[in-house]
Design an enzyme around this catalytic site. Structure first.
Site, short mmCIF file in Angstrom:
data_model
loop_
_atom_site.label_atom_id
_atom_site.label_comp_id
_atom_site.label_asym_id
_atom_site.label_seq_id
_atom_site.Cartn_x
_atom_site.Cartn_y
_atom_site.Cartn_z
N HIS A 50 -7.19 1.14 -6.54
CA HIS A 50 -7.45 0.25 -5.41
C HIS A 50 -8.05 -1.04 -5.98
O HIS A 50 -9.23 -1.36 -5.78
CB HIS A 50 -8.41 0.91 -4.42
CG HIS A 50 -8.42 0.27 -3.07
ND1 HIS A 50 -7.64 -0.82 -2.75
CD2 HIS A 50 -9.13 0.55 -1.95
CE1 HIS A 50 -7.87 -1.17 -1.49
NE2 HIS A 50 -8.77 -0.35 -0.98
N ARG A 94 -13.64 -8.84 0.63
CA ARG A 94 -12.22 -8.56 0.47
C ARG A 94 -11.42 -9.84 0.73
O ARG A 94 -10.46 -10.16 0.02
CB ARG A 94 -11.75 -7.46 1.44
CG ARG A 94 -12.39 -6.09 1.24
CD ARG A 94 -11.99 -5.47 -0.08
NE ARG A 94 -10.55 -5.40 -0.23
CZ ARG A 94 -9.79 -4.41 0.26
NH1 ARG A 94 -10.35 -3.39 0.88
NH2 ARG A 94 -8.48 -4.42 0.09
N CYS A 110 -16.57 1.56 0.16
CA CYS A 110 -15.42 0.70 0.45
C CYS A 110 -15.06 0.70 1.93
O CYS A 110 -14.39 -0.20 2.40
CB CYS A 110 -14.23 1.15 -0.38
SG CYS A 110 -13.77 2.88 -0.10
N GLN A 148 -9.95 -3.76 -3.82
CA GLN A 148 -11.29 -3.34 -3.42
C GLN A 148 -12.29 -3.65 -4.53
O GLN A 148 -13.40 -4.16 -4.29
CB GLN A 148 -11.30 -1.83 -3.12
CG GLN A 148 -12.66 -1.30 -2.73
CD GLN A 148 -13.13 -1.83 -1.39
OE1 GLN A 148 -12.40 -1.76 -0.41
NE2 GLN A 148 -14.34 -2.35 -1.32
N ARG A 179 0.88 -1.18 0.00
CA ARG A 179 0.00 0.00 0.00
C ARG A 179 0.91 1.22 0.00
O ARG A 179 1.72 1.40 0.91
CB ARG A 179 -0.92 0.01 1.22
CG ARG A 179 -1.68 1.31 1.36
CD ARG A 179 -2.84 1.24 2.34
NE ARG A 179 -3.95 0.51 1.79
CZ ARG A 179 -5.20 0.56 2.27
NH1 ARG A 179 -5.46 1.29 3.33
NH2 ARG A 179 -6.16 -0.13 1.71
N ASP A 214 -17.40 7.10 -1.91
CA ASP A 214 -16.17 6.94 -1.12
C ASP A 214 -15.92 8.28 -0.42
O ASP A 214 -16.59 9.29 -0.73
CB ASP A 214 -15.00 6.57 -2.05
CG ASP A 214 -13.68 6.33 -1.31
OD1 ASP A 214 -13.71 6.09 -0.08
OD2 ASP A 214 -12.62 6.38 -1.96
#
Ligand code: CP
Ligand code: NVA
Length: 321
Positions: free
Chosen positions: A144, A306, A278, A147, A116, A238
């Site tokens: 991402h 996930r 998310c 996700q 990340r 988001d």
């Protein structure tokens, strides 16, 4: 071994830095495998994929905070019979040695790096420097992708089929919006994106999306959120301020105020539309607490998925031939 694992199709043998690193067939197969792994989870060590990683090591390097991604990768690796190695974030700062050298060391010991990072180029550089290292993007400023895998599995579970479905994303044209738009259009979902001027998806992303769509799916861009959600079978948002943008938070609250997902906006979508996020969510900013906690909300299904989708991804990248 499950039917999907035993498939004669070529195994994904690349890094996973953004959604289009998977072909349409890879993505279909990943969703099938994830659904199987979800169903088999109660079997524990008796699950057909319980040793899919065969004791291989996977390193985790997070420059930014994480609950869901870190936890689900760690659990996924253990449930597939692998081991985790936790690397301090400082390694990506290249103070002690170049990042490329870190990656070239890692590939001699471990199978994959879950990273990340702020800059997408950081993950790209690791992958380029160490071709034997499978690099998995666990979020960058631009993408991402992990996700998005969970999001499309969640959509398929709730909708049954992608054909003829429309997803509306309302808010910032950010990393989550980019990967979601890519994965959804690849699955044949029409995607509507509503953003304020200046916060659209990057132009290169929208241009490339036309080459990913199938089954007649379209990408349509809006500035008006009500127009974007009309006819949508799911509404996704988001945070307005992503990690690393904290200094812009006050300005962004003003710019995005008309993009809050509330009861009125949900009522403008198709009857029975899902609400998606998310997480983490900021109640009262991008979504009201009422919508987040409503029956339409599938945010914890997304969070659960996930785990299953990342298990499938790891098995496809690192599983035995
Ligand atoms: N959705 C998501 O990636 O959550 P984390 O930032 O907690 O990993
Ligand atoms: N866009 C958000 C997603 C967090 C999971 C961020 O980058 O902070």
């Amino acid at each position: 071994m499950s039917a999907s694992m035993a498939s004669t199709e070529p195994k994904v043998r690349r890094s996973f830095l953004s959604v289009p690193d998977l072909t349409h067939a890879d993505l279909e197969r990943l969703l099938t495998l994830a659904a199987e792994m979800k169903a088999d989870r109660g079997l524990g060590r008796g699950a057909p994929t319980a040793d899919a990683l065969g004791g291989q090591h996977v390193a985790l390097l997070f420059e930014k905070p994480s609950l869901r991604t870190r936890c689900t990768f760690e659990v996924a690796i253990h449930e597939l019979g692998g081991h985790t190695v936790h690397l301090p974030a400082q390694f990506s700062e290249a103070v002690r040695e170049p990042l490329e050298d870190v990656a070239r060391n890692l590939e001699r010991w471990i199978a994959a790096l879950v990273i990340r990072t702020y800059r997408q180029e950081t993950a790209v550089a690791c992958s380029a420097a160490a071709p034997r290292l499978r690099v998995i993007n666990a979020l960058s400023d631009e993408h991402h992708p992990c996700q998005a895998l969970a999001d499309v599995l969640t959509l398929r579970e709730h909708w049954g089929t992608f054909r003829g479905r429309t997803l509306a994303y309302v808010g910032d044209g950010n990393n989550v919006a980019t990967s979601l738009a890519q994965a959804a259009t690849m699955m044949g979902v029409t995607v509507h994106i509503a953003t304020p001027a200046g916060y659209e998806l990057p132009r290169g992303v929208t241009k490339a999306l036309t080459g990913l769509t199938r089954d007649g799916a379209e990408l349509r861009l809006f500035t008006n959120p009500r127009e974007a959600v009309a006819g949508a079978h799911a509404v996704y948002t988001d945070v307005w301020t992503s990690m690393g943008q904290e200094r812009e938070a006050v300005k962004r609250r003003g710019i995005f105020a008309d993009y809050r997902v509330d009861r009125t906006l949900m009522a403008a979508a198709s009857p029975g539309a899902l609400f998606m996020h998310c997480l983490p969510a900021h109640r009262g900013e991008e979504v009201t607490a009422e919508v987040l906690e409503s029956r339409a909300s599938v945010v914890f299904d997304q969070a659960e998925n996930r785990l299953h989708t990342q298990k499938a991804l790891l098995a496809m990248l690192l599983g035995a031939p």
